[in-house]
Design an enzyme around this catalytic site. Sequence first.
Site, PDB file in Angstrom:
ATOM      1  N   LYS A  77      59.595  23.757  86.567  1.00 38.83           N
ATOM      2  CA  LYS A  77      59.473  22.159  87.076  1.00 38.83           C
ATOM      3  C   LYS A  77      59.981  21.978  88.502  1.00 38.83           C
ATOM      4  CE  LYS A  77      60.149  20.748  82.304  1.00 38.83           C
ATOM      5  NZ  LYS A  77      60.997  20.256  81.162  1.00 38.83           N
ATOM      6  N   GLN A 121      65.964  17.204  79.907  1.00 37.77           N
ATOM      7  CA  GLN A 121      65.889  18.180  79.352  1.00 37.77           C
ATOM      8  C   GLN A 121      66.374  18.528  78.027  1.00 37.77           C
ATOM      9  OE1 GLN A 121      63.966  20.606  80.893  1.00 37.77           O
ATOM     10  NE2 GLN A 121      63.845  21.710  78.933  1.00 37.77           N
ATOM     11  N   ASP A 146      58.089  11.751  80.759  1.00 36.62           N
ATOM     12  CA  ASP A 146      57.733  12.937  79.565  1.00 36.62           C
ATOM     13  C   ASP A 146      57.252  12.189  78.580  1.00 36.62           C
ATOM     14  OD1 ASP A 146      58.575  15.552  79.818  1.00 36.62           O
ATOM     15  OD2 ASP A 146      60.501  15.154  79.574  1.00 36.62           O
TER      16      ASP A 146
END
Length: 847
Positions: A77, A121, A146
């Site tokens: 990422k 995460q 997300d």
Amino acid sequence: MFSVSAAVLRRGVLRYRWDRCCALATVVSGNKTSQQVKQRLKEEVEQMKSQFPGFRPGLVVLQVGDREDSNLYISMKLKAAAEIGINANHIRLPETATENEVLRNIVAVNENPAFHGLIVQLPLDSINPINTEKITNAVAPEKDVDGLTSINAGKLSRGDLGDCFIPCTPNGCMELISQTGVSVMGKNAVVIGRSKIVGAPMHDLLLWSHATVTTCHSKTPDLAEQVGKADILVVGAGRAEMVKGEWVKEGAVVIDCGINHIPDESKASGKRVVGDVHYPSAKQRAGFITPVPGGVGPMTVAMLMKNTVESAKRFLQTHTPGKWNLVYTKKRPHEPQPSDAAISSSCESKPVVQLARELGLFSDEVESYGRSRAKIRLDALKRMEKQPNGKYVVVTGVTSSPLGEGKRTTALGLAQALGAHLNTNAFACVQKSSLETCFGARGPAVGGGYSQIIPLEEVSLQPSGQNELVSAAGRLVMDTVKAYAHYETKLSEKALFDLLVPLREGQRCVSLAQLNRLKKLAIEKSDPLTLTEREIRRFIRLDIDTDSATDSFSLENEMMAVLSLSSSEEEMQHRLANIIVATNKSGDPITTEDLNVSGPLAMLLKEALKPVLMQTVEGTPVFLHTSPLVNVAQGGPSILADKMALKIVGSEGFVVTESGHGADVGLEKFFNIKCLYSGLQPDVLVMVATIRTLKMQGGAPPIQAGLPLPKEYLQENLKQLERGCCHMRRQVEKAQAFGLPVIVAVNKFSSDTDAELELVCGQARQAGAFDAVQCSSWSEGGAGALALAETVQRAAKLPACFKFLYDLQTPASDKLRTVAQKMYGLKDVKLSPKAKEKLALYTKQEL
């Protein structure tokens, strides 16, 4: 009529079946598609940067623990973000992090306008229990790139696709489907899996793209039959090769989201990665299929970057980089003008927490005291220390009459004009008023009329704690001096030593202040048990001369000056430790550190070091902080308030601060003391003058507080006014010695005539002022200082040429001479023997 024999027809069907059997599905590469997406995003970011210089989309990845798989995903990422031009930051918390620590970090990113996306995460690898759902939903929906919060999931399920963030994996799947050229509309779609990350949002996306969608899972009894009906098949079940090739409908689009490891002795690692679909057999029947790896995985990262750039675009639709999203409340003046108290009570100030949020301050940096006041923690200044400062404007006045010049009213009006009327980030900084001044002739308001701080009763009559804490600190020192002087004459050296360095559990420990005293005495020991009798005697015996002890008024003013000049808690404690409260019988100075009270003083005054945030009538932010008297200290608001405001307004903003008293003593101390210690350099100087004060300087009868103005002030007298302008001209010349553009603001009263106003403005320009303008901040608020604000903006564009009156290494006597000659017009200075003695003493003490 055209006819075909049965044999020919049969051969054709067989041929079709053979061709279809031999044909392989087209592989839809996620690597290739993701590169195309990232290239488009890179171009969009470059366009943003060219349109808004200094702006970059910002992304934060928050990780708990140190899992290898999480580290791998995060590195992918961060790499993608760097390729596109996104400012990506990685926050890694240790595995000992608690749920509250994680939440605090999320809130900090939520409130930071520099970041437009936040990824938590998963999994959260902590030894402490953490509610993943609570953590996920703590992310602000507008930064949830997300797409995992309940709010974004709810909007997606309702079909509000333009007002939410779509989870990255389903979004990547839709992008891959579009690459096939197959229209989703009207197709039968089957989704295997119902997770919140893939299955459920994938169902919603296909449904709102007008497909007929069936969701299957591990408990679906006729799974093979359902798969065989699918024109579009998306599999995210997490089971290796569970979907067999013979289940797949011929020509279907197959999107495989699975990542699984199965044993493979031919690989060095002993295993290989496969998807949820048996790829070799499915490839024989499908029309399009994604590989694993190299299919959906790269698209997930690409869609994450796409959501981040989209979030930055949405931010730019409602915010201008470097500009506050501040809502002002312009007040329409009434005729006749009400009293200051009536104006204040008619204004409804916004909650100070909302004001702080609009200024870009974080919630954990703001300590609200009621609805209208808040203290700002010093953490805010530390956070913004690398940000550029705004323009620094100091407001002073000519030597005033007992009724004042309206210096603070003009300063607040100027800040209102810059902010509410010229749409520039503008902050005012003023010193805290005391109760004594509130009940004086100038009234209780800080400012006045439509240029005052509200609510009036809170700013003037309700304590903010600064003066009270300083008074308490002063009493502590005075009582300690008396107590020490008493006990050192009554107790033996051993008893006094036991009292000052008590024995606890068989150990004696000295405080930091006591350790510093030992060093000052050249005793290089930290263990009090190793001190000799002579060293103990020197250490504990101060021999205070009680007649030399300072008075409480001077002590409190010095402490207020320390607050005003300190830029941090550490600097404040250092300055407090050096305050001389008395001398010993040999004439040597005794400090608060010698009394071992510098530490408690710092703890007591820690809260007083925080600037107080309030607002004006029109909603312009104001810091009120410290009130050192200009006749014994430097006057004006604190260095901390000015520094913090300069960071908050940004490089294009303005901070309007004030100097104490007039353009002689107050301005000289502002430059040679405050600017010296702060390192700040003003850009523009505004000097306030009034017709009535200049008439008084020109020979009109003195103005007396509480009595009506003599008639001479209500009648036009240009000759008398011109004589008084000599004083103003001299003040302008003094101010120019510091190298700044000087703007004269003539504070306008109803009794002033146009001829008088023009005369004063003309005299100011002749004296070398950058410009001179009329102001009516009291009666019109920011609108009455609009011409002044525009002039300040022009003057601020000039190159900075600020300079001090004297070199810092110049002897003190020469500094006195320079100030006397340049600021007061004296020919020379001669010191009396007593003055020379005092000066030598202070020089020896390095004061």
